[in-house]
Design a protein around this motif. Structure first.
Motif, PDB file in Angstrom:
ATOM      1  N   GLU A 190       7.033 -19.727  -6.354  1.00 21.12           N
ATOM      2  CA  GLU A 190       6.721 -18.517  -7.397  1.00 21.12           C
ATOM      3  C   GLU A 190       5.383 -17.518  -6.264  1.00 21.12           C
ATOM      4  O   GLU A 190       5.716 -16.603  -6.645  1.00 21.12           O
ATOM      5  N   ASP A 191       4.728 -18.057  -5.502  1.00 22.05           N
ATOM      6  CA  ASP A 191       3.190 -17.786  -4.838  1.00 22.05           C
ATOM      7  C   ASP A 191       4.483 -16.823  -3.876  1.00 22.05           C
ATOM      8  O   ASP A 191       3.578 -15.347  -3.852  1.00 22.05           O
ATOM      9  N   GLU A 228       9.032  -9.975   5.189  1.00 19.17           N
ATOM     10  CA  GLU A 228       8.653  -9.983   6.728  1.00 19.17           C
ATOM     11  C   GLU A 228       9.338 -11.281   7.713  1.00 19.17           C
ATOM     12  O   GLU A 228       9.173 -11.778   8.724  1.00 19.17           O
ATOM     13  N   ASN A 229      10.953 -10.620   7.865  1.00 18.80           N
ATOM     14  CA  ASN A 229      11.474 -11.303   8.877  1.00 18.80           C
ATOM     15  C   ASN A 229      11.541 -12.562   8.508  1.00 18.80           C
ATOM     16  O   ASN A 229      12.429 -13.353   9.198  1.00 18.80           O
ATOM     17  N   THR A 230      11.344 -12.812   7.705  1.00 23.09           N
ATOM     18  CA  THR A 230      11.644 -14.774   6.734  1.00 23.09           C
ATOM     19  C   THR A 230      12.678 -14.527   6.237  1.00 23.09           C
ATOM     20  O   THR A 230      12.804 -13.759   4.712  1.00 23.09           O
ATOM     21  N   LEU A 231      13.401 -15.693   5.510  1.00 17.97           N
ATOM     22  CA  LEU A 231      14.147 -15.529   4.376  1.00 17.97           C
ATOM     23  C   LEU A 231      13.111 -15.773   2.982  1.00 17.97           C
ATOM     24  O   LEU A 231      12.730 -16.421   2.284  1.00 17.97           O
ATOM     25  N   LEU A 232      13.584 -14.815   1.892  1.00 20.40           N
ATOM     26  CA  LEU A 232      13.130 -14.777   0.853  1.00 20.40           C
ATOM     27  C   LEU A 232      13.533 -15.021  -0.602  1.00 20.40           C
ATOM     28  O   LEU A 232      13.510 -16.493  -0.823  1.00 20.40           O
ATOM     29  N   ASP A 233      15.343 -14.681  -0.650  1.00 22.29           N
ATOM     30  CA  ASP A 233      15.955 -14.998  -1.790  1.00 22.29           C
ATOM     31  C   ASP A 233      17.100 -14.893  -0.760  1.00 22.29           C
ATOM     32  O   ASP A 233      17.650 -14.081  -0.260  1.00 22.29           O
ATOM     33  N   LYS A 255       5.496 -13.572  -5.936  1.00 21.14           N
ATOM     34  CA  LYS A 255       4.521 -12.803  -6.248  1.00 21.14           C
ATOM     35  C   LYS A 255       3.683 -12.452  -5.033  1.00 21.14           C
ATOM     36  O   LYS A 255       3.194 -10.469  -4.913  1.00 21.14           O
ATOM     37  N   GLN A 256       3.981 -13.095  -3.794  1.00 21.78           N
ATOM     38  CA  GLN A 256       3.191 -11.927  -2.828  1.00 21.78           C
ATOM     39  C   GLN A 256       4.147 -11.045  -2.534  1.00 21.78           C
ATOM     40  O   GLN A 256       3.239 -10.057  -1.967  1.00 21.78           O
ATOM     41  N   ALA A 257       5.436 -11.026  -2.157  1.00 23.68           N
ATOM     42  CA  ALA A 257       6.087 -10.317  -1.394  1.00 23.68           C
ATOM     43  C   ALA A 257       6.448  -8.971  -2.459  1.00 23.68           C
ATOM     44  O   ALA A 257       6.737  -8.037  -2.216  1.00 23.68           O
ATOM     45  N   CYS A 258       6.362  -9.371  -4.482  1.00 20.58           N
ATOM     46  CA  CYS A 258       6.286  -8.172  -4.789  1.00 20.58           C
ATOM     47  C   CYS A 258       4.889  -7.408  -4.979  1.00 20.58           C
ATOM     48  O   CYS A 258       4.238  -6.798  -6.013  1.00 20.58           O
ATOM     49  N   LYS A 259       3.278  -8.072  -4.715  1.00 22.01           N
ATOM     50  CA  LYS A 259       2.208  -7.451  -4.706  1.00 22.01           C
ATOM     51  C   LYS A 259       2.330  -5.685  -3.939  1.00 22.01           C
ATOM     52  O   LYS A 259       3.169  -5.188  -2.802  1.00 22.01           O
ATOM     53  N   LYS A 260       1.757  -4.638  -4.680  1.00 21.39           N
ATOM     54  CA  LYS A 260       1.616  -3.755  -4.476  1.00 21.39           C
ATOM     55  C   LYS A 260       0.553  -3.594  -3.968  1.00 21.39           C
ATOM     56  O   LYS A 260      -0.581  -4.158  -4.455  1.00 21.39           O
ATOM     57  N   PRO A 261       0.604  -2.407  -3.004  1.00 24.72           N
ATOM     58  CA  PRO A 261      -0.778  -1.686  -1.476  1.00 24.72           C
ATOM     59  C   PRO A 261      -1.212  -1.239  -3.457  1.00 24.72           C
ATOM     60  O   PRO A 261      -1.437  -0.588  -4.051  1.00 24.72           O
ATOM     61  N   LYS A 262      -2.733  -1.403  -2.638  1.00 28.65           N
ATOM     62  CA  LYS A 262      -4.565  -0.350  -3.679  1.00 28.65           C
ATOM     63  C   LYS A 262      -3.999   0.567  -4.016  1.00 28.65           C
ATOM     64  O   LYS A 262      -3.964   1.663  -4.848  1.00 28.65           O
ATOM     65  N   GLU A 263      -3.738   1.363  -2.492  1.00 23.07           N
ATOM     66  CA  GLU A 263      -3.005   2.825  -2.391  1.00 23.07           C
ATOM     67  C   GLU A 263      -2.080   3.420  -3.435  1.00 23.07           C
ATOM     68  O   GLU A 263      -2.446   4.650  -4.445  1.00 23.07           O
TER      69      GLU A 263
END
Length: 319
Positions: A233-234, A110-115, A237-245
């Motif tokens: 970790e939170d 989301e345009n912010t640094l993750l790793d 985990k949010q970045a790796c979350k898959k959509p329900k579809e």
């Protein structure tokens, strides 16, 4: 008075297409990678970055100008580049006396640094130094990770996830054997990651499966693990979350093992085995204990039958 950020609506069709392109999708396209230089660079790390950019094409962009950016001190300029060019992955070349031949690999969420991970490049040998036939651009590489550290160490697990995200390209459902032409090998040894690139050659064999040979085509480098900046970790985990579809619904009584074999479990109701005729064969005749139990049950059954007959007769006389 507090300022309110106004969102400008696109006026032209080109602007609308640009905004729609940046919107999130259920199935994302291949991620773009932005390659750029820092304030000070060396020829070794620049050549290595160009080789990686060549392996990533056409999903990579190379910026020619140098940028006065120190990512571990201020990552805001890189986040602006990621938003402007719609590139969630980046590779940056740096060099100084304290950390020579420095390569920074990172990704955004989301345009912010993750790793973000910093490597030192050693024992580099470029693509031009290997006088062999090269592969075509745009091929999806086969990623190989060697070493227990990629499975046990938390830092190397996150590095493996970052490298997979960097080189995986688009997702596929089927694999064509002739399409496997390029292999990237990463070996974790003594706080280093040995990068090797091979061309897969399929030779004739006596069976239907071809004989596989690997020919090194470059680039070759030893990546020394230096500084890192990983997400919590939170957030990860949010970045790796898959959509329900896209989540697969679990089917009852069906399981799949690691090799992809599907197993099904069948539930059968209680069966009355006593009424099944299984005594036609000589080997299935009743045993002596079974005959004795059957004889004991017969008088009880006769008494029950006589009691039923007496009750029916009395009911008939009353009527």
């Amino acid at each position: 008075m507090p300022t309110v950020d106004r969102v400008k609506k696109p006026v032209t069709r080109r602007g609308k297409r640009a905004i729609l392109k940046k919107e999130p999708k259920l199935v994302e396209d291949a991620k773009e990678t932005l390659c750029f230089k820092g304030r000070q660079t060396s020829q070794i790390v620049v050549d290595f970055m160009k080789d990686l950019c060549g392996l990533k094409k056409p999903n990579a962009q190379m910026m020619q100008q140098k940028n006065d950016i120190l990512p571990f001190e201020d990552v805001t300029p890189i986040e602006k580049f990621a938003s402007k060019y719609n590139a969630p992955l980046f590779i940056m070349a740096l060099h100084n006396k304290k950390r020579p031949h420095n390569l920074v690999i990172g990704r955004m969420y989301e345009n912010t640094l993750l790793d973000m991970m910093e490597f030192g490049v050693e024992n580099y040998k470029g693509l031009k130094d290997f006088k062999v036939e090269k592969i075509a651009s745009g091929l999806k590489p086969l990623l190989i990770f060697n070493g227990e550290l990629f499975e046990t160490d938390s830092k190397y697990i996150r590095i493996k996830n970052l490298l997979v995200d960097m080189f995986q390209r688009e997702t596929i459902e089927r694999i064509r054997l002739q399409g496997l032409e390029h292999a990237l090998s990463f070996t974790a040894v003594d706080d280093k990651i040995l990068l090797r690139s091979y061309k897969i050659l399929m030779k004739k064999s006596t069976t239907k499966i071809p004989r596989i040979e690997l020919e090194e085509i470059g680039p070759r480098a030893d990546l020394v693990c230096r500084r890192n900046k990983f997400a919590s970790e939170d957030l990860f985990k949010q970045a790796c979350k898959k959509p329900k579809e896209l989540k697969e619904r679990k089917k009852k009584n069906i399981s799949t093992d690691t090799l992809g074999t599907t197993y099904g479990q069948i539930h059968v109701g209680a069966q009355n085995i006593d009424n099944i005729q299984t005594r036609k064969m000589k080997g299935l005749k009743k045993t002596l204990p079974e005959k004795k139990t059957a004889r004991k049950r017969k008088p009880d059954d006769d008494d029950n039958d006589s009691a039923k007959k007496l009750k029916e007769a009395t009911d008939g006389e009353q009527e």
